[in-house]
Design a protein around this motif. Sequence first.
Motif, PDB file in Angstrom:
ATOM      1  N   CYS A 176      46.108  37.684  40.083  1.00  0.00           N
ATOM      2  CA  CYS A 176      46.915  38.754  40.685  1.00  0.00           C
ATOM      3  C   CYS A 176      48.092  38.196  41.483  1.00  0.00           C
ATOM      4  CB  CYS A 176      46.042  39.642  41.570  1.00  0.00           C
ATOM      5  SG  CYS A 176      44.851  40.642  40.672  1.00  0.00           S
ATOM      6  N   ASP A 233      51.545  39.352  40.135  1.00  0.00           N
ATOM      7  CA  ASP A 233      52.091  40.475  40.903  1.00  0.00           C
ATOM      8  C   ASP A 233      52.413  40.163  42.352  1.00  0.00           C
ATOM      9  OD1 ASP A 233      51.859  42.986  39.039  1.00  0.00           O
ATOM     10  OD2 ASP A 233      50.062  41.771  38.699  1.00  0.00           O
ATOM     11  N   ASP A 239      50.438  39.622  44.793  1.00  0.00           N
ATOM     12  CA  ASP A 239      49.499  40.305  45.670  1.00  0.00           C
ATOM     13  C   ASP A 239      48.089  39.888  45.258  1.00  0.00           C
ATOM     14  OD1 ASP A 239      49.467  42.906  47.628  1.00  0.00           O
ATOM     15  OD2 ASP A 239      47.672  42.859  46.349  1.00  0.00           O
ATOM     16  N   GLY A 290      45.511  41.709  45.009  1.00  0.00           N
ATOM     17  CA  GLY A 290      44.894  42.734  44.188  1.00  0.00           C
ATOM     18  C   GLY A 290      43.477  43.055  44.626  1.00  0.00           C
ATOM     19  N   ARG A 347      49.486  49.564  37.024  1.00  0.00           N
ATOM     20  CA  ARG A 347      48.929  48.939  38.224  1.00  0.00           C
ATOM     21  C   ARG A 347      47.614  48.232  37.948  1.00  0.00           C
ATOM     22  NH1 ARG A 347      47.962  52.741  42.578  1.00  0.00           N
ATOM     23  NH2 ARG A 347      47.362  50.850  43.635  1.00  0.00           N
ATOM     24  N   SER A 348      47.120  48.283  36.739  1.00  0.00           N
ATOM     25  CA  SER A 348      45.853  47.628  36.415  1.00  0.00           C
ATOM     26  C   SER A 348      46.084  46.486  35.437  1.00  0.00           C
ATOM     27  CB  SER A 348      44.858  48.629  35.828  1.00  0.00           C
ATOM     28  OG  SER A 348      45.326  49.104  34.581  1.00  0.00           O
ATOM     29  N   VAL A 389      46.538  46.380  41.329  1.00  0.00           N
ATOM     30  CA  VAL A 389      47.513  45.835  42.267  1.00  0.00           C
ATOM     31  C   VAL A 389      48.390  46.967  42.764  1.00  0.00           C
ATOM     32  CG1 VAL A 389      47.524  43.532  41.213  1.00  0.00           C
ATOM     33  CG2 VAL A 389      49.103  45.272  40.378  1.00  0.00           C
ATOM     34  N   PRO A 390      48.995  46.801  43.945  1.00  0.00           N
ATOM     35  CA  PRO A 390      49.872  47.865  44.448  1.00  0.00           C
ATOM     36  C   PRO A 390      51.151  47.933  43.615  1.00  0.00           C
ATOM     37  CG  PRO A 390      49.934  45.971  45.907  1.00  0.00           C
ATOM     38  CD  PRO A 390      48.891  45.683  44.865  1.00  0.00           C
ATOM     39  N   PRO A 391      51.829  49.077  43.679  1.00  0.00           N
ATOM     40  CA  PRO A 391      53.100  49.155  42.950  1.00  0.00           C
ATOM     41  C   PRO A 391      54.089  48.139  43.507  1.00  0.00           C
ATOM     42  CG  PRO A 391      52.760  51.106  44.331  1.00  0.00           C
ATOM     43  CD  PRO A 391      51.528  50.274  44.431  1.00  0.00           C
TER      44      PRO A 391
END
Length: 138
Positions: A45, A49, A51, A53, A85-86, A126-128
Amino acid sequence: MTDPRLGLTVTHRRYVPYSHAHYAGDLVDGAYALGLFGDVATEVCIRTDGDEGLFASYSDVQFRAPMRAGDVLEVVATVTRVGNRSRTIDFECRVVCRGRPDLGASAAEVLAEPVVAVSATGTVVVPPPAPGAVPGGL
């Protein structure tokens, strides 16, 4: 256009200490591998991304071979699907080294072929992304 996060693979290795043996024969419970899957998913994650996650679910877990104290485990996570987001991730926990107490108290060997002890498929969220952010630097 293919998402560059698809197919990303992250590998961790960990020695299993004898303090984690719970059963006769120095066996380690299968949940030990699930904890390692969570660790490697966190790095996935971060890389995809930016983040840590959150682990949302497992859709499949297979306990295939024993893990023992004294093993060196290799945990591999590969991103197989990227949603908004997944992320779907395939996991394998392989025994790459094993203690050989039959040869001596501290004897061990590298296995000629790794043994798949646990495999799983999981989903992380994960967040947008923040506006203008480049996910995970990819």
